[in-house]
Design a protein around this motif. Structure first.
Motif, PDB file in Angstrom:
ATOM      1  N   TYR A   1       0.377  -8.952   4.773  1.00 24.51           N
ATOM      2  CA  TYR A   1      -0.362  -7.737   4.419  1.00 24.51           C
ATOM      3  C   TYR A   1      -1.523  -7.613   5.393  1.00 24.51           C
ATOM      4  O   TYR A   1      -2.235  -8.587   5.656  1.00 24.51           O
ATOM      5  N   THR A   2      -1.713  -6.416   5.933  1.00 29.78           N
ATOM      6  CA  THR A   2      -2.810  -6.229   6.877  1.00 29.78           C
ATOM      7  C   THR A   2      -3.950  -5.487   6.203  1.00 29.78           C
ATOM      8  O   THR A   2      -3.752  -4.393   5.653  1.00 29.78           O
ATOM      9  N   GLN A   3      -5.107  -6.106   6.208  1.00 34.21           N
ATOM     10  CA  GLN A   3      -6.298  -5.481   5.622  1.00 34.21           C
ATOM     11  C   GLN A   3      -7.187  -4.950   6.740  1.00 34.21           C
ATOM     12  O   GLN A   3      -7.599  -5.691   7.623  1.00 34.21           O
ATOM     13  N   ARG A   4      -7.476  -3.660   6.653  1.00 32.09           N
ATOM     14  CA  ARG A   4      -8.334  -3.044   7.658  1.00 32.09           C
ATOM     15  C   ARG A   4      -9.793  -3.229   7.259  1.00 32.09           C
ATOM     16  O   ARG A   4     -10.119  -3.230   6.080  1.00 32.09           O
TER      17      ARG A   4
ATOM     18  N   ILE B   1      -4.726  -4.510  -4.354  1.00 35.50           N
ATOM     19  CA  ILE B   1      -4.850  -4.000  -2.990  1.00 35.50           C
ATOM     20  C   ILE B   1      -4.097  -2.666  -2.878  1.00 35.50           C
ATOM     21  O   ILE B   1      -3.251  -2.363  -3.710  1.00 35.50           O
ATOM     22  N   TYR B   2      -4.417  -1.923  -1.824  1.00 34.52           N
ATOM     23  CA  TYR B   2      -3.752  -0.633  -1.620  1.00 34.52           C
ATOM     24  C   TYR B   2      -2.277  -0.894  -1.305  1.00 34.52           C
ATOM     25  O   TYR B   2      -1.957  -1.767  -0.494  1.00 34.52           O
TER      26      TYR B   2
ATOM     27  N   HIS C   1      -8.368  -5.173  12.134  1.00 28.72           N
ATOM     28  CA  HIS C   1      -7.257  -5.435  11.209  1.00 28.72           C
ATOM     29  C   HIS C   1      -7.042  -6.938  11.052  1.00 28.72           C
ATOM     30  O   HIS C   1      -6.854  -7.625  12.063  1.00 28.72           O
TER      31      HIS C   1
ATOM     32  N   ASN D   1     -13.876  -2.774   0.819  1.00 24.64           N
ATOM     33  CA  ASN D   1     -13.458  -3.078   2.199  1.00 24.64           C
ATOM     34  C   ASN D   1     -13.488  -1.841   3.102  1.00 24.64           C
ATOM     35  O   ASN D   1     -13.077  -1.918   4.254  1.00 24.64           O
TER      36      ASN D   1
ATOM     37  N   GLN E   1     -10.059   6.364   3.096  1.00 23.90           N
ATOM     38  CA  GLN E   1      -9.461   5.832   4.332  1.00 23.90           C
ATOM     39  C   GLN E   1      -9.661   6.811   5.496  1.00 23.90           C
ATOM     40  O   GLN E   1      -9.928   6.400   6.621  1.00 23.90           O
TER      41      GLN E   1
ATOM     42  N   SER F   1      -5.509  -9.977  -4.074  1.00 21.37           N
ATOM     43  CA  SER F   1      -6.712  -9.211  -3.734  1.00 21.37           C
ATOM     44  C   SER F   1      -7.381  -9.858  -2.535  1.00 21.37           C
ATOM     45  O   SER F   1      -7.178 -11.045  -2.269  1.00 21.37           O
TER      46      SER F   1
END
Ligand code: GCB
Length: 579
Positions: free
Chosen positions: A270-273, A2-3, A254, A388, A344, A186
């Motif tokens: 962890y926040t995934q957009r 992940i980023y 988010h 994503n 992004q 991930s």
């Protein structure tokens, strides 16, 4: 992967800045430090930093080194060292210990360094890179060294593509921490639109041992407990009255992912957009959220004076500003995955991206099983990295392979199957230069094609170039019966050179040719987009046809407009489709 982000449970610090640098000049041991020849900036390409020619074209071993200190308060954490990219081949050593390798220059890789990082003394990080391309690398290079002499000799350095083969640590290096007990490895977000509502599915992998995974959508407040099976988790939630992501209103959501232990204590957060949107391809349209969208924009390069392909946020901002100024709605990441930060920005600013692998100019005279293996790896790494990101609407598996050869068929069948097995939510394409003679288009949803009438053939003859374009597109459409995206067309142009009547290299000629060719494209219903070559002038290998680089930019390398830019801006202000 992940980023990397700082969160309530994760620390993040970057190792960017000035490192020490040396070419690998002898067989000595460089793994624990070495006498520096130069200092080098990270992130940046190294090629244009120095005044000596030997550094500019150096593609053999180079070494980067720096030291860093770890704060003791992170002693109980899991520590990860991450490279957003390193070109082309990297071997990484920490305190003399080899952490591992990575091949291909545009995707991230990371190492768990918990067991070899020191909290008591300075850590020494050494990275060996080389930029030696071959018949097996993606992209290919140095083909004249192969048994059969290549037809691309005559360019220096010897690449079968024209952009300069920049090398180095071109994107950020960082260290992040997680809990040692359990962490998010991930996550994949998939969205399904049902009328006004949407279903959002998250699935991913966990490290360590988690008791519970909770997913909270920040916008809706929905809290869902995910199912855990081994190291995998999955969960779903609904969004009513979903605000769809699109070009005018790039709405983002988010999902906060929380990993808890049996007592309910938070281990990782962890926040995934993500964005909610659909992309489909019909007989003669690309549909975004069910509505036709005509792609107007460019092929591009990550390329700027001095820094080469190094990530630079100012250049990224400027590029997107210009894209908006000219009313472009899209671009292709020619000819490799661009920085995560740029994708992004596209998510935030509503630009449509065709994400391309670094497989430019695959030549089937040289392809072997390792080429295919490496090509599959870069395709998988690209999809994993950018899946994503709602701005990414299509995958481009390759640019200009010799796809008029029978051997290309099984090769591209495998690649298309891989892309579809990894991501069923996006159309896929392959950019051909073989027009109706291409043999692999059956595997793809959109036919992408690069055509240069009025430049590489029919030079100086705009009327004939227009007829030639129409004829080629009609033949292609008859052959493939699929929507066609013109991914490249244009003319080299020296900013400031004028000519009446128009002739090659002048601003008038670029304007007349491009506007004339667009007229033909817009006359054909199955053409779904016009991407000019190129957004900006860029640096190339040396070759008699390239005067200080490729000058097909609508903007100069410094990002100032040529005459054509003003004509495009006027035309692109009104979208081709009204519905
Ligand atoms: C192409 C390539 C692109 C080149 C361009 C040109 O077909 O895809 O990488 O830069 O032509 O200008 O020759």
């Amino acid at each position: 992967m992940i980023y990397p982000k700082q969160t309530t449970t994760r620390s993040l610090f970057d190792l960017n800045g000035i490192w020490d640098f040396s070419r690998e000049l002898d067989a000595g041991d460089y793994t624990q430090g070495f006498k520096a020849e130069k200092q080098v900036a990270v992130p940046s390409s190294y090629n244009d930093l120095y005044t000596e020619e030997v550094f500019r074209t150096w593609d053999k071993g180079v070494w980067y080194t720096r030291s860093f200190t770890m704060p003791r308060l992170l002693r109980e954490e899991r520590i990860v060292l991450r490279f957003a990219s390193a070109s082309y081949r990297a071997a990484v050593y920490l305190n003399g210990v080899r952490l591992g390798d990575h091949e291909t220059g545009y995707t991230p890789f990371e190492f768990d360094i918990t067991d070899c990082v020191s909290f008591d003394q300075e850590n020494r990080l050494c990275v060996r890179l080389d930029n030696l391309l071959s018949a097996e690398t993606i992209p290919m290079g140095n083909l004249q060294n192969q048994p059969e002499p290549g037809q691309f000799a005559g360019q220096y350095p010897d690449t079968p593509f024209d952009f300069f083969p920049y090398g180095g640590i071109q994107r950020p290096v960082s260290i992040y921490t997680t809990s040692k007990v359990a962490w998010l490895e991930s996550v994949v977000v998939e969205t399904l639109v049902n009328g006004a509502d949407a279903e959002v599915k998250l699935a991913g992998t966990l490290g360590g041992t988690a008791a519970k995974v909770v997913i909270e959508c920040e916008e809706t407040g929905t809290r869902t407990e995910a199912e855990i099976a081994g190291d995998r988790f999955s969960g779903a939630f609904a969004v009513s009255d979903a605000r769809l992501w699109d070009v005018k209103q790039p709405e983002l959501y988010h999902a906060r992912i929380q990993i808890l232990d049996a007592s309910g204590a938070l281990l990782d957060e962890y926040t995934q957009r993500f964005g909610i949107r659909t992309v489909e391809v019909t007989k003669n349209r690309v549909l975004l959220n069910g509505k036709p969208v005509y792609l107007q924009g460019f092929g591009r390069h990550e390329d700027f004076p001095v820094i080469g392909k190094g990530l630079n946020h100012s250049v990224n901002i400027r590029d997107h500003e210009i894209l908006h100024w000219i009313h472009a709605n899209s671009y292709r990441t020619t000819h490799y995955p661009y920085s995560e930060e740029l994708i992004q920005l596209a998510d935030e600013q509503g630009l449509l991206i065709i994400g391309e692998t670094p497989a430019v100019s695959i030549n089937f005279d040289y392809v072997n099983q390792n080429t295919l293996k490496n090509h599959k790896q870069v395709l998988a790494e690209l999809i994993e990295r950018d899946r994503n990101n709602p701005s990414v609407i299509m995958w481009s598996v390759a640019n200009e392979a010799t796809t008029d050869r029978e051997v290309a068929v099984s090769y591209f069948k495998e690649l298309s199957e891989l892309a579809r097995s990894m991501d069923a939510t996006r159309p896929i394409t392959m950019v051909t230069c073989k027009a109706e003679k291409d043999l692999v288009m059956d595997f793809f949803d959109v036919v992408s094609v690069n055509l240069y009438p009025g430049w590489y053939h029919l030079p100086g003859q705009v009327a004939e170039a227009k007829e030639d374009l129409r004829d080629t597109l009609e033949k292609m459409h008859n052959a493939f019966q699929k929507p066609i995206l013109i991914t490249e067309f244009g003319a080299d142009t020296i900013a400031g050179l004028h000519s009446l009547p128009a002739e090659q290299w002048s601003e008038e000629y670029q304007t007349e040719l491009v506007m004339g060719l667009i007229e033909v494209m817009r006359d054909l219903d199955y053409v779904v987009g016009e991407h000019l070559w190129n957004f900006a002038d860029f640096r190339t290998a040396q070759n008699f046809a390239r005067v200080g680089g490729n000058k097909k930019g609508v903007f100069t390398r410094e990002r100032q407009p040529k005459m054509l830019a003003h004509f495009l801006k006027k035309m692109w202000a009104t979208p081709r489709y009204t519905s």
